[in-house]
Design a protein around this motif. Structure first.
Motif, PDB file in Angstrom:
ATOM      1  N   THR A   1      33.881  18.116 -32.970  1.00 37.94           N
ATOM      2  CA  THR A   1      35.274  18.033 -32.521  1.00 37.94           C
ATOM      3  C   THR A   1      36.137  19.173 -33.046  1.00 37.94           C
ATOM      4  OG1 THR A   1      35.849  16.582 -34.367  1.00 37.94           O
ATOM      5  CG2 THR A   1      35.223  15.524 -32.282  1.00 37.94           C
ATOM      6  N   GLU A   2      35.797  19.712 -34.213  1.00 35.52           N
ATOM      7  CA  GLU A   2      36.664  20.703 -34.851  1.00 35.52           C
ATOM      8  C   GLU A   2      36.116  22.126 -34.825  1.00 35.52           C
ATOM      9  OE1 GLU A   2      39.783  19.832 -35.799  1.00 35.52           O
ATOM     10  OE2 GLU A   2      39.160  17.915 -34.915  1.00 35.52           O
ATOM     11  N   GLY A   3      34.832  22.275 -34.543  1.00 34.82           N
ATOM     12  CA  GLY A   3      34.256  23.611 -34.455  1.00 34.82           C
ATOM     13  C   GLY A   3      33.562  24.043 -35.734  1.00 34.82           C
ATOM     14  N   PHE A   4      33.284  25.328 -35.807  1.00 33.80           N
ATOM     15  CA  PHE A   4      32.468  25.912 -36.857  1.00 33.80           C
ATOM     16  C   PHE A   4      33.315  26.721 -37.833  1.00 33.80           C
ATOM     17  CE2 PHE A   4      28.903  24.707 -34.392  1.00 33.80           C
ATOM     18  CZ  PHE A   4      29.151  25.055 -33.083  1.00 33.80           C
ATOM     19  N   LEU A   5      32.732  27.011 -38.980  1.00 38.83           N
ATOM     20  CA  LEU A   5      33.349  27.896 -39.958  1.00 38.83           C
ATOM     21  C   LEU A   5      32.594  29.225 -39.885  1.00 38.83           C
ATOM     22  CD1 LEU A   5      35.538  28.059 -42.128  1.00 38.83           C
ATOM     23  CD2 LEU A   5      33.824  27.333 -43.773  1.00 38.83           C
TER      24      LEU A   5
END
Length: 182
Positions: free
Chosen positions: A155-159
């Motif tokens: 839901t929030e993506g990658f670093l």
């Protein structure tokens, strides 16, 4: 976008510029002395330890939380870190503030770099999935960015590696010792 980015970083929210186009943060410090002796050790040590097992998902791993506990014990027993100077994020925690979400990892990186002075020792450890993404800025020789997957990556993506560099390396003054284990 810039004010939204600064607000997101201050409040551990999603950084909007990294979702679309990478824009580096410019928090650089000039090297005070090049080629001289290293600074005296201050005794200040901080660690950010992150373990993502992704329980109940198709990405589930075993052992990443164990890695965090092993590193914690090693840092305390062999390198004299204090547990009060560690942020530990694992996805077996019920308190959302201690889970390895994208926002919490970003906050942890900012905490790790905050106030660091020459002679300080910083330690970052991540155990979990990583991936490669097509580079949006054209700076990668292979055309790919490396990225870490927080527990809420769906839901929030990658670093992305560039963001990690900007949050934990760029703010540091010359003479701060940083070890990163991925």
């Amino acid at each position: 976008t810039e004010s939204a980015t600064h607000e997101a970083i201050e409040h551990a929210g999603r950084v909007p510029v990294f979702q679309e186009v990478y824009q580096p943060i410019h928090w650089t410090h000039e090297a005070t002395d090049i080629g001289g002796p290293p600074p005296a050790m201050t005794g200040r040590k901080k660690a950010l330890l992150v373990g993502c097992n992704y329980p109940g998902t198709s990405a589930e791993l075993n052992g990443c939380i164990n890695d965090v506990h092993t590193w914690k014990d090693l840092l305390i027993d062999e390198y004299h870190f204090h547990q009060s100077d560690m942020v530990i994020l694992t996805d077996d925690q019920h308190d959302h503030r201690h889970r390895p979400s994208l926002a919490n990892i970003r906050s942890g990186l900012c905490w790790l770099a905050a106030g660091a002075q020459p002679g300080d020792v910083l330690f970052l450890q991540f155990s979990g999935h990583g991936t490669q993404l097509e580079s949006q800025d054209g700076q990668e020789a292979d055309g790919m960015d490396e990225a870490l997957l927080p527990c809420d990556y769906r839901t929030e993506g990658f670093l992305v590696d560039n963001e990690i560099f900007d949050l934990i390396v760029m703010p540091l003054q010359s003479g701060v010792k940083l070890t990163i284990i991925l």
